[in-house]
Design a protein around this motif. Structure first.
Motif, PDB file in Angstrom:
ATOM      1  N   SER A  92       0.848  -1.183   0.000  1.00  0.00           N
ATOM      2  CA  SER A  92       0.000   0.000   0.000  1.00  0.00           C
ATOM      3  C   SER A  92       0.882   1.230   0.000  1.00  0.00           C
ATOM      4  O   SER A  92       1.848   1.306   0.746  1.00  0.00           O
ATOM      5  N   PRO A  93       0.584   2.250  -0.838  1.00  0.00           N
ATOM      6  CA  PRO A  93       1.454   3.427  -0.914  1.00  0.00           C
ATOM      7  C   PRO A  93       1.109   4.509   0.082  1.00  0.00           C
ATOM      8  O   PRO A  93       1.563   5.630  -0.058  1.00  0.00           O
ATOM      9  N   ASP A  94       0.282   4.222   1.103  1.00  0.00           N
ATOM     10  CA  ASP A  94      -0.169   5.295   1.990  1.00  0.00           C
ATOM     11  C   ASP A  94       0.956   5.769   2.900  1.00  0.00           C
ATOM     12  O   ASP A  94       2.009   5.162   3.002  1.00  0.00           O
ATOM     13  N   ALA A  95       0.741   6.904   3.556  1.00  0.00           N
ATOM     14  CA  ALA A  95       1.782   7.541   4.369  1.00  0.00           C
ATOM     15  C   ALA A  95       2.195   6.664   5.536  1.00  0.00           C
ATOM     16  O   ALA A  95       3.364   6.614   5.900  1.00  0.00           O
ATOM     17  N   PHE A 100       6.383   3.282   8.212  1.00  0.00           N
ATOM     18  CA  PHE A 100       6.811   1.948   8.633  1.00  0.00           C
ATOM     19  C   PHE A 100       8.069   1.545   7.877  1.00  0.00           C
ATOM     20  O   PHE A 100       9.009   0.980   8.438  1.00  0.00           O
ATOM     21  N   ASP A 101       8.108   1.874   6.583  1.00  0.00           N
ATOM     22  CA  ASP A 101       9.270   1.520   5.780  1.00  0.00           C
ATOM     23  C   ASP A 101      10.527   2.206   6.310  1.00  0.00           C
ATOM     24  O   ASP A 101      11.596   1.600   6.349  1.00  0.00           O
ATOM     25  N   ALA A 102      10.426   3.472   6.688  1.00  0.00           N
ATOM     26  CA  ALA A 102      11.588   4.197   7.191  1.00  0.00           C
ATOM     27  C   ALA A 102      12.101   3.562   8.479  1.00  0.00           C
ATOM     28  O   ALA A 102      13.310   3.411   8.675  1.00  0.00           O
ATOM     29  N   GLU A 103      11.191   3.200   9.373  1.00  0.00           N
ATOM     30  CA  GLU A 103      11.598   2.556  10.616  1.00  0.00           C
ATOM     31  C   GLU A 103      12.208   1.192  10.337  1.00  0.00           C
ATOM     32  O   GLU A 103      13.211   0.804  10.938  1.00  0.00           O
ATOM     33  N   ALA A 106      15.756   1.553   8.933  1.00  0.00           N
ATOM     34  CA  ALA A 106      16.747   1.890   9.953  1.00  0.00           C
ATOM     35  C   ALA A 106      17.126   0.653  10.762  1.00  0.00           C
ATOM     36  O   ALA A 106      18.309   0.439  11.074  1.00  0.00           O
ATOM     37  N   ALA A 107      16.129  -0.169  11.111  1.00  0.00           N
ATOM     38  CA  ALA A 107      16.403  -1.376  11.894  1.00  0.00           C
ATOM     39  C   ALA A 107      17.230  -2.373  11.090  1.00  0.00           C
ATOM     40  O   ALA A 107      18.192  -2.967  11.600  1.00  0.00           O
ATOM     41  N   VAL A 108      16.876  -2.570   9.827  1.00  0.00           N
ATOM     42  CA  VAL A 108      17.611  -3.510   8.985  1.00  0.00           C
ATOM     43  C   VAL A 108      19.024  -3.004   8.724  1.00  0.00           C
ATOM     44  O   VAL A 108      19.982  -3.785   8.692  1.00  0.00           O
ATOM     45  N   ALA A 109      19.186  -1.685   8.559  1.00  0.00           N
ATOM     46  CA  ALA A 109      20.520  -1.121   8.353  1.00  0.00           C
ATOM     47  C   ALA A 109      21.410  -1.379   9.562  1.00  0.00           C
ATOM     48  O   ALA A 109      22.591  -1.718   9.416  1.00  0.00           O
ATOM     49  N   ALA A 110      20.857  -1.211  10.765  1.00  0.00           N
ATOM     50  CA  ALA A 110      21.628  -1.481  11.979  1.00  0.00           C
ATOM     51  C   ALA A 110      22.010  -2.952  12.058  1.00  0.00           C
ATOM     52  O   ALA A 110      23.151  -3.304  12.412  1.00  0.00           O
ATOM     53  N   CYS A 153      25.978   0.976   9.924  1.00  0.00           N
ATOM     54  CA  CYS A 153      24.655   0.757  10.533  1.00  0.00           C
ATOM     55  C   CYS A 153      23.625   1.790  10.079  1.00  0.00           C
ATOM     56  O   CYS A 153      22.626   2.002  10.755  1.00  0.00           O
ATOM     57  N   MET A 154      23.874   2.419   8.939  1.00  0.00           N
ATOM     58  CA  MET A 154      22.961   3.449   8.469  1.00  0.00           C
ATOM     59  C   MET A 154      22.416   3.078   7.099  1.00  0.00           C
ATOM     60  O   MET A 154      22.800   2.081   6.491  1.00  0.00           O
ATOM     61  N   THR A 155      21.489   3.907   6.619  1.00  0.00           N
ATOM     62  CA  THR A 155      20.889   3.716   5.313  1.00  0.00           C
ATOM     63  C   THR A 155      20.838   5.059   4.608  1.00  0.00           C
ATOM     64  O   THR A 155      21.059   6.108   5.224  1.00  0.00           O
ATOM     65  N   ASP A 156      20.556   5.045   3.334  1.00  0.00           N
ATOM     66  CA  ASP A 156      20.532   6.292   2.560  1.00  0.00           C
ATOM     67  C   ASP A 156      19.459   7.254   3.052  1.00  0.00           C
ATOM     68  O   ASP A 156      19.610   8.467   2.933  1.00  0.00           O
ATOM     69  N   HIS A 157      18.377   6.743   3.627  1.00  0.00           N
ATOM     70  CA  HIS A 157      17.328   7.626   4.135  1.00  0.00           C
ATOM     71  C   HIS A 157      17.824   8.486   5.295  1.00  0.00           C
ATOM     72  O   HIS A 157      17.257   9.551   5.567  1.00  0.00           O
ATOM     73  N   GLN A 158      18.872   8.039   5.977  1.00  0.00           N
ATOM     74  CA  GLN A 158      19.320   8.755   7.167  1.00  0.00           C
ATOM     75  C   GLN A 158      20.223   9.952   6.850  1.00  0.00           C
ATOM     76  O   GLN A 158      20.710  10.616   7.761  1.00  0.00           O
ATOM     77  N   TRP A 159      20.399  10.255   5.571  1.00  0.00           N
ATOM     78  CA  TRP A 159      20.997  11.545   5.237  1.00  0.00           C
ATOM     79  C   TRP A 159      20.056  12.678   5.633  1.00  0.00           C
ATOM     80  O   TRP A 159      20.494  13.821   5.814  1.00  0.00           O
ATOM     81  N   THR A 160      18.773  12.366   5.748  1.00  0.00           N
ATOM     82  CA  THR A 160      17.820  13.355   6.255  1.00  0.00           C
ATOM     83  C   THR A 160      17.800  13.247   7.769  1.00  0.00           C
ATOM     84  O   THR A 160      17.414  12.219   8.320  1.00  0.00           O
ATOM     85  N   ARG A 161      18.239  14.290   8.443  1.00  0.00           N
ATOM     86  CA  ARG A 161      18.302  14.317   9.900  1.00  0.00           C
ATOM     87  C   ARG A 161      17.814  15.677  10.388  1.00  0.00           C
ATOM     88  O   ARG A 161      18.276  16.720   9.897  1.00  0.00           O
TER      89      ARG A 161
END
Length: 403
Positions: A92-95, A100-103, A106-110, A153-161
């Motif tokens: 589902s593409p909802d917000a 959930f994907d961002a969280e 982050a967990a999978v990157a760690a 332990c990071m992901t590309d999404h975490q460039w946004t801080r």
């Protein structure tokens, strides 16, 4: 009315990966307990080395049965989950799903940072494949390409801080097209470097317009991965190093990080007594990537003999000629008495490439070094002062190597 499913194929892959880790964990703990049982039964001296030997008789049969049954159950669970995953509807593409994907990312990157080498060896679907991506908002690809490579332990999404992204801000200020790397930080830096080199070559070869300016920002481990990638690319005769103009290191541990050296002393200390030596299996779970950070290993030869050695056996690797290299370091305090502590993870000298041995010093000119005082390792990604320095170095379309 039936509500559309919001379950994602990735959720089952996560479940499969988690189940495999549980099974691997049970088997690993069983092996550790058997090793302890065997050593206690032999009553060795309190100090010294004792080889591992399997238990025998009924005791050995019990341990073999646990290991065998666990393996059979694990394969059955994995096969069942794979079958279910194949017939699930799309995401589902909802917000809410996006959050959930961002969280989840982050967990999978760690997890990849801590044991990504094991995930890759065992074929676990939680292992992160390397990818270089342009976000949809930056689909208009211009002639200035900025590659951003994240740290351990990071992901590309975490460039946004804290609502800030250096890549997006530089895109608006300097006309860059930011490209974000994602990779399994638990692999050896040299392994990631070789794959990164090949992917950058493919990226720039397929760029829709001629690349006039190519630059890289590497945060923490990301800076080491790019140094390794450059070495690999030059050795293979790739074309992209000739296009690279500037390379910025952001809190990169060029000469290692004390935290990993402390972990290695613990690993070595546990091996002194045969009664606690089996527990080195737990301290030895530190990934290849983490142990590479002890001294800043960049090449395969740096770790080929023993990745747990406490001696710095790296071959000296100078910075590439023809590329303007810059270093930004953080310190937790405002004064100059906390340089060893640095940004909390990386000492100041390591981040700036300084070394007491001239052959290991990176000789980055003082005009290309900058210290962000009162800024910790992660806040290097959100600091406005750090961004202003990046903008000064990377902002001009046709730079004259700004100081």
């Amino acid at each position: 009315m039936t509500r559309p499913s919001t379950r994602r194929p990735g959720a089952l892959a996560d479940l499969r990966g988690g189940a495999r880790l549980v099974i691997d964990g049970v088997r690993g703990v069983t092996g550790l307990v058997e090793a302890m049982h065997s050593r206690i039964a032999r009553v060795p001296m309190p100090l010294g080395q004792v080889p591992d030997m399997p238990t025998t008789g009924i005791t050995g049969l019990v341990y073999r049965s646990i290991q065998g049954t666990t393996g059979v159950v694990g394969k059955a669970i994995d096969a069942a989950l794979a079958g279910v995953e194949a017939v699930l509807p799309a995401a589902s593409p909802d917000a809410a799903a996006g959050r959930f994907d961002a969280e989840r990312d982050a967990a999978v990157a760690a997890l990849n940072g801590v044991m990504g080498d094991h995930l890759e060896r065992s074929g676990n679907p939680l292992a992160t494949p390397m990818a270089l991506r342009v976000r949809p908002a930056d689909a208009a690809r211009g002639p200035r390409v900025l590659l951003l490579v994240h740290g351990l332990c990071m992901t590309d999404h975490q460039w946004t801080r804290d609502g800030h992204d250096h890549g997006q801000a530089l895109a608006e200020a300097g006309g860059w097209t930011p490209v974000y790397a994602r990779y399994n930080t638990g692999r050896h830096i040299s392994t990631n470097g070789a794959e990164m080199a090949a992917q950058v070559e493919q990226l720039l070869d397929g760029w829709p317009v001629p690349v006039e300016d190519f630059a890289v920002i590497g945060h923490s481990m990301g800076g080491l991965v790019m140094r390794s990638a450059l070495q690999s690319a030059l050795h293979a005769g790739m074309r992209w190093p000739a296009k690279l103009r500037r390379l910025v290191f952001l809190g990169t541990p060029h000469h290692g990080a004390p935290l990993e050296r402390g972990g290695n002393w613990l690993h070595r200390g546990l091996g002194v007594s045969p009664y606690v030596a089996p527990f080195t299996r737990l301290s030895g779970l530190r990934s290849f990537g983490i142990t590479d950070l002890r001294h800043g290993n960049l090449q395969e030869q740096d770790w080929a003999d023993d990745r747990f050695t406490h001696r710095d056996t790296r071959a000296a690797l100078p910075l590439p000629s023809g590329v303007a290299c810059y270093a930004i370091a953080g310190t937790l305090g405002e004064g100059r008495t906390d340089e060893w502590l640095g940004d909390g993870l990386v000492p100041l000298a390591s981040a700036l490439g300084r070394h007491s041995k001239p052959t290991r010093d990176l000789h980055i000119p003082a005009s290309r070094q900058w210290v962000a005082r009162g800024v910790n390792h992660l806040d290097l990604l959100a600091s406005d002062a750090v961004y202003r320095r990046l903008k000064r170095w990377l902002g001009p379309a046709n730079p004259r190597d700004p100081a």
